[in-house]
Scaffold this active site. Structure first.
Site, mmCIF file in Angstrom:
data_model
loop_
_atom_site.group_PDB
_atom_site.id
_atom_site.type_symbol
_atom_site.label_atom_id
_atom_site.label_comp_id
_atom_site.label_asym_id
_atom_site.label_seq_id
_atom_site.Cartn_x
_atom_site.Cartn_y
_atom_site.Cartn_z
ATOM 1 N N GLU A 142 33.944 33.962 53.404
ATOM 2 C CA GLU A 142 32.910 34.779 52.751
ATOM 3 C C GLU A 142 31.554 34.086 52.820
ATOM 4 O OE1 GLU A 142 33.978 36.452 48.975
ATOM 5 O OE2 GLU A 142 31.929 37.183 48.608
ATOM 6 N N LYS A 162 46.444 36.486 47.540
ATOM 7 C CA LYS A 162 45.295 35.715 48.037
ATOM 8 C C LYS A 162 44.788 34.856 46.890
ATOM 9 C CE LYS A 162 41.008 37.688 48.880
ATOM 10 N NZ LYS A 162 40.137 36.968 47.938
ATOM 11 N N ASP A 204 40.035 40.980 43.209
ATOM 12 C CA ASP A 204 39.603 40.811 41.820
ATOM 13 C C ASP A 204 38.175 41.335 41.642
ATOM 14 O OD1 ASP A 204 38.350 38.783 43.161
ATOM 15 O OD2 ASP A 204 38.974 37.174 41.808
ATOM 16 N N SER A 205 37.575 41.839 42.753
ATOM 17 C CA SER A 205 36.319 42.584 42.638
ATOM 18 C C SER A 205 36.528 43.845 41.802
ATOM 19 C CB SER A 205 35.765 42.940 44.025
ATOM 20 O OG SER A 205 36.792 43.512 44.823
ATOM 21 N N GLU A 215 41.626 31.623 45.986
ATOM 22 C CA GLU A 215 40.389 30.990 46.463
ATOM 23 C C GLU A 215 40.504 29.467 46.435
ATOM 24 O OE1 GLU A 215 37.084 32.459 44.132
ATOM 25 O OE2 GLU A 215 37.512 34.551 44.651
ATOM 26 N N ASP A 275 44.807 39.744 44.912
ATOM 27 C CA ASP A 275 44.155 38.504 44.446
ATOM 28 C C ASP A 275 44.836 37.942 43.206
ATOM 29 O OD1 ASP A 275 42.035 37.707 46.074
ATOM 30 O OD2 ASP A 275 40.648 39.165 45.201
HETATM 31 O O1 KIV Z 1 37.884 40.540 45.485
HETATM 32 C C1 KIV Z 1 37.436 40.883 46.591
HETATM 33 O O2 KIV Z 1 37.019 42.022 46.805
HETATM 34 C C2 KIV Z 1 37.414 39.888 47.656
HETATM 35 C C3 KIV Z 1 36.684 40.256 48.912
HETATM 36 C C4 KIV Z 1 35.235 40.060 48.709
HETATM 37 C C5 KIV Z 1 37.188 39.519 50.090
HETATM 38 O O3 KIV Z 1 37.937 38.817 47.509
#
Ligand code: KIV
Length: 271
Positions: A189, A120, A51-52, A122, A90
């Site tokens: 992280e 994934k 989600d980055s 959080e 994510d």
């Molecule tokens: O969204 C992302 O890029 C991440 C990484 C920082 C692990 O979750």
């Protein structure tokens, strides 16, 4: 004689075996077809459609604004470029925190509409019920502990997490819970290297670190950061392998000059 060109895909089982044999796991983010193809062909083990994307693709300050539809679009593009890597997507903010039924339906949309291999999310204890429900439907789940960017407004800063004993103990307990719930791996992280070592040694599933030191079972970086596309971002944990900002900026300046000076196109570049 025919050459066997069959490519052996990385699976969640491969990763658990890699931890058992001590082979480190490489993971990078990607959000589009072209870059996904390059890093897959380079041999990366896991591609995270993170989600980055909210930051590096859309220019938002945080990961919070990106939507499930937008994540699905990025994941579909990545899947088209990948033959070997395991693709993890994510679940974006607001699509799983409500309850486990909402979490499951978000995970199912990702799996059905993209062709990715895992999701994934959080968090620790507070998302365990959702993790179990998603896994029971057959979708592999990767956890994410330590600095969890979707909670940035709760933390208030992007500084290293779990330096204090209380938070470190909670993180260790959460890692156990995620393992027991059936996660196939956990991103750690921005936590102290010693804590990441203890966590990695205490569970049988792989830990993938970002700013969590050398004892993790694997490492992940945001591709735009390690390629130097995002040239202002220079945290201590980031190793920049290329200065793509300068390379692209230089090439574009050269192109502009060639057009202005009428050096491009020349006779060999026209019909
Ligand atoms: O969204 C992302 O890029 C991440 C990484 C920082 C692990 O979750």
């Amino acid at each position: 004689m025919s050459v066997n060109k069959e490519i052996k895909r990385i699976t969640t089982n491969t990763l658990v075996k890699m931890k058992a044999t001590g082979e480190k796991i490489s993971m990078l983010t990607a959000y589009d077809f072209s870059f996904a193809r390059i890093i897959d062909e380079a041999g990366i083990d896991i591609i995270l459609v993170g989600d980055s994307a909210s930051n590096v693709m859309a220019g938002h300050e945080t990961t919070l604004p990106i939507t499930l539809d937008q994540m699905i679009y990025h994941a579909q593009s990545v899947v088209r470029g990948v033959k070997r890597s395991l693709i993890v997507v994510d679940l974006p903010f607001g699509t799983y925190q409500g309850n486990s039924i909402e979490a499951l339906s978000s995970a199912i949309r990702i799996m059905k509409e993209t062709g990715a291999h895992a999701i994934k999310l959080e968090g620790g204890e507070e998302v365990v019920e959702s993790i179990k429900r998603i896994i029971s439907s057959g979708v592999p789940v990767m956890g994410h502990l330590g600095l969890t960017p979707q909670s940035i407004y709760k933390f208030g800063t992007y500084q290293v997490r779990a330096r204090e004993e209380e938070e470190a103990s909670r993180l260790k307990a959460d890692a156990k819970l995620l393992e027991e719930a059936g996660c196939f791996g956990i991103v750690l992280e921005k936590i102290p290297a010693q804590l990441a070592k203890e966590v990695s040694e205490s569970i049988s599933i792989p830990t993938i670190g970002i700013g969590a030191g050398k004892y993790c079972d694997g490492q992940v970086l945001v591709m735009h950061d390690m390629l130097g596309i995002n040239h202002e971002f220079k945290p201590r944990f980031l190793r920049q392998y290329l200065n793509l900002y300068e390379l692209v900026n230089g090439a574009v300046k050269e192109y502009i000059e060639d057009v202005k000076q009428q050096r491009f196109p020349d006779e060999t570049e026209q019909y």
